[in-house]
Write a protein that holds these residues in place. Sequence first.
Motif, short mmCIF file in Angstrom:
data_model
loop_
_atom_site.label_atom_id
_atom_site.label_comp_id
_atom_site.label_asym_id
_atom_site.label_seq_id
_atom_site.Cartn_x
_atom_site.Cartn_y
_atom_site.Cartn_z
N ILE A 131 0.85 -1.19 0.00
CA ILE A 131 0.00 0.00 0.00
C ILE A 131 0.89 1.24 0.00
O ILE A 131 1.78 1.38 0.84
CB ILE A 131 -0.93 0.04 1.23
CG1 ILE A 131 -1.83 -1.20 1.26
CG2 ILE A 131 -1.78 1.31 1.24
CD1 ILE A 131 -2.71 -1.29 2.50
N GLU A 132 0.65 2.14 -0.95
CA GLU A 132 1.37 3.41 -1.02
C GLU A 132 0.38 4.57 -0.96
O GLU A 132 -0.67 4.51 -1.60
CB GLU A 132 2.16 3.52 -2.31
CG GLU A 132 3.20 2.44 -2.54
CD GLU A 132 3.86 2.57 -3.91
OE1 GLU A 132 4.57 3.58 -4.14
OE2 GLU A 132 3.61 1.69 -4.77
N VAL A 133 0.71 5.61 -0.20
CA VAL A 133 -0.06 6.84 -0.22
C VAL A 133 0.58 7.76 -1.25
O VAL A 133 1.72 8.19 -1.09
CB VAL A 133 -0.09 7.52 1.17
CG1 VAL A 133 -0.82 8.85 1.09
CG2 VAL A 133 -0.75 6.60 2.19
N LEU A 134 -0.14 8.04 -2.33
CA LEU A 134 0.41 8.81 -3.44
C LEU A 134 0.20 10.31 -3.29
O LEU A 134 1.08 11.11 -3.61
CB LEU A 134 -0.21 8.33 -4.76
CG LEU A 134 -0.04 6.85 -5.11
CD1 LEU A 134 -0.74 6.55 -6.42
CD2 LEU A 134 1.44 6.48 -5.19
N ASP A 135 -0.98 10.70 -2.82
CA ASP A 135 -1.29 12.13 -2.75
C ASP A 135 -2.40 12.36 -1.73
O ASP A 135 -3.25 11.49 -1.52
CB ASP A 135 -1.72 12.64 -4.13
CG ASP A 135 -1.63 14.16 -4.25
OD1 ASP A 135 -0.99 14.77 -3.37
OD2 ASP A 135 -2.20 14.73 -5.19
N VAL A 136 -2.38 13.52 -1.11
CA VAL A 136 -3.39 13.90 -0.13
C VAL A 136 -3.86 15.32 -0.44
O VAL A 136 -3.04 16.22 -0.62
CB VAL A 136 -2.83 13.85 1.31
CG1 VAL A 136 -3.91 14.26 2.30
CG2 VAL A 136 -2.29 12.47 1.63
N THR A 137 -5.18 15.51 -0.49
CA THR A 137 -5.74 16.83 -0.80
C THR A 137 -6.83 17.18 0.20
O THR A 137 -7.77 16.40 0.41
CB THR A 137 -6.34 16.86 -2.22
OG1 THR A 137 -5.35 16.45 -3.17
CG2 THR A 137 -6.82 18.26 -2.57
N SER A 138 -6.72 18.34 0.81
CA SER A 138 -7.78 18.87 1.66
C SER A 138 -8.68 19.78 0.84
O SER A 138 -8.21 20.53 -0.02
CB SER A 138 -7.18 19.66 2.82
OG SER A 138 -8.18 20.43 3.47
N GLU A 171 -9.22 13.96 0.63
CA GLU A 171 -9.06 13.12 -0.55
C GLU A 171 -7.67 12.46 -0.52
O GLU A 171 -6.66 13.16 -0.48
CB GLU A 171 -9.21 13.96 -1.81
CG GLU A 171 -9.08 13.22 -3.12
CD GLU A 171 -9.31 14.14 -4.33
OE1 GLU A 171 -9.31 13.63 -5.46
OE2 GLU A 171 -9.49 15.36 -4.12
N VAL A 172 -7.64 11.14 -0.50
CA VAL A 172 -6.38 10.41 -0.40
C VAL A 172 -6.27 9.42 -1.56
O VAL A 172 -7.11 8.54 -1.71
CB VAL A 172 -6.27 9.66 0.94
CG1 VAL A 172 -4.89 8.99 1.06
CG2 VAL A 172 -6.51 10.61 2.12
N GLY A 177 -0.87 -2.61 -4.55
CA GLY A 177 -0.29 -3.44 -5.58
C GLY A 177 -0.13 -2.60 -6.83
O GLY A 177 0.52 -1.55 -6.79
N ALA A 178 -0.76 -3.00 -7.92
CA ALA A 178 -0.71 -2.22 -9.16
C ALA A 178 -2.00 -1.43 -9.39
O ALA A 178 -2.15 -0.79 -10.43
CB ALA A 178 -0.45 -3.14 -10.35
N LYS A 179 -2.93 -1.46 -8.43
CA LYS A 179 -4.25 -0.84 -8.61
C LYS A 179 -4.32 0.50 -7.89
O LYS A 179 -3.74 0.70 -6.84
CB LYS A 179 -5.35 -1.76 -8.07
CG LYS A 179 -5.33 -3.18 -8.64
CD LYS A 179 -5.62 -3.19 -10.13
CE LYS A 179 -5.69 -4.64 -10.65
NZ LYS A 179 -5.97 -4.68 -12.10
N ARG A 180 -5.07 1.42 -8.48
CA ARG A 180 -5.27 2.74 -7.88
C ARG A 180 -6.63 2.79 -7.17
O ARG A 180 -7.62 2.21 -7.61
CB ARG A 180 -5.20 3.83 -8.96
CG ARG A 180 -3.89 3.90 -9.70
CD ARG A 180 -2.79 4.48 -8.83
NE ARG A 180 -2.99 5.89 -8.57
CZ ARG A 180 -2.45 6.88 -9.30
NH1 ARG A 180 -1.67 6.60 -10.34
NH2 ARG A 180 -2.67 8.15 -8.99
N LEU A 181 -6.66 3.55 -6.08
CA LEU A 181 -7.88 3.73 -5.30
C LEU A 181 -7.85 5.12 -4.67
O LEU A 181 -6.81 5.55 -4.17
CB LEU A 181 -7.97 2.67 -4.19
CG LEU A 181 -9.09 2.84 -3.15
CD1 LEU A 181 -10.46 2.57 -3.79
CD2 LEU A 181 -8.88 1.90 -1.96
N THR A 182 -8.97 5.80 -4.71
CA THR A 182 -9.09 7.11 -4.05
C THR A 182 -10.14 7.01 -2.95
O THR A 182 -11.24 6.50 -3.17
CB THR A 182 -9.48 8.21 -5.05
OG1 THR A 182 -8.51 8.25 -6.10
CG2 THR A 182 -9.51 9.57 -4.35
N VAL A 183 -9.79 7.49 -1.76
CA VAL A 183 -10.70 7.48 -0.62
C VAL A 183 -11.02 8.91 -0.23
O VAL A 183 -10.11 9.75 -0.10
CB VAL A 183 -10.09 6.72 0.58
CG1 VAL A 183 -11.05 6.75 1.76
CG2 VAL A 183 -9.76 5.27 0.19
#
Length: 368
Positions: A131-138, A171-172, A177-183
């Motif tokens: 699991i990698e955290v790529l970007d965080v937006t408030s 927004e995170v 793995g190789a899949k992208r997900l935004t929470v």
Amino acid sequence: MTVRIATFNAENLLSRFDFSGFRNELRQDRVSQLYDFANEAEYRHAEIARAVSLTDDTRQLTALAIAEADADILCLQEVESLDTLHRFEYGYLFKMIGDGYRHKVLIGGNDSRGINLALLAREETLDGARIEVLDVTSHAHLTYEATGLYTPDLHDLAKPHDKVFKRDCLEVDLKIGAKRLTVYVTHFKSMGSPRAGIDGRTWTMPVRVAEARGVRQIIARRFGADGGGKRYVIAGDFNDYAERVVITGDRRNGYHFTPAIEAESAVHVLTADGFAENVVQRRPEMDRWTLYHTRGPEERHLCQLDYLLASPALTRTSRDRLPHIIRAGQPWRTLFPHGQAVDRYPRTGWDRPKASDHCPVAMTFDLV
């Protein structure tokens, strides 16, 4: 490959004391109201003792609920700061799950009490994907004016230059793995008390509807009006419900539980047209609640305030999955429909201590 996501309102995960009750009785704890304090210094000493003695049990129960949710990605509401989160993890959560959540995200939002949104993630999913955290937006800075979300029914509740989100829409972007997900982590406006002869939920509804529209607008501008086939989850405490279970009766004659549908809800804004699915709807009608609400015998119900709303790209690969609602941290005063009662965690009280007034909601999604 799978990822397990949970949301939980941890209820005032704070590392500071609130002494405002000395001058404002409405903010004073009920046990403090049993005593007369000679001066503010005496009150402060008593408040520190009360808070500290209650907090240890409370946070053990909070940690037990989080451990039972067993999530790869955990969305939290009502957290004061990263420092508070670190202290809670080291002193309580570590004893339950070990060195679990290495990734932590928290950005101060708009809440006047300083209760913020947070996201925690493991280094790997339970089945071994990184699991990698790529970007965080408030999005705490967004105003009604800037987003075009101001409507006439907000006139008595907000001004055009006010912030849309009472806390934030955090927004995170993650890579699993190789899949992208935004929470998208959220915590909408509370219902509040009745005003001008109108119940609190109805009175504050326009604010929550605007917040829900704001979340949908953020996602639509990024991924397209239909979600663009992307994987996203909207998680958090919406402080609103689309249905509830009304409780009548009493201890002597027995309790009765009756489901009721609400005509209006902020939840509908995000589930309309298949934009996102409320996965808790997959559970039986009487078994979707995450909070017990009571103002005494005349007003009691169970309702869902805590949500995992998943995009079509996530739900179509997880059709056979069911969400879990962790209720073992509920206080003993909570009334359970027949067949739903659970074994409470040790030292849970009638009203307190408890893990939270909310229940964690968790679900495993397939990433295909």
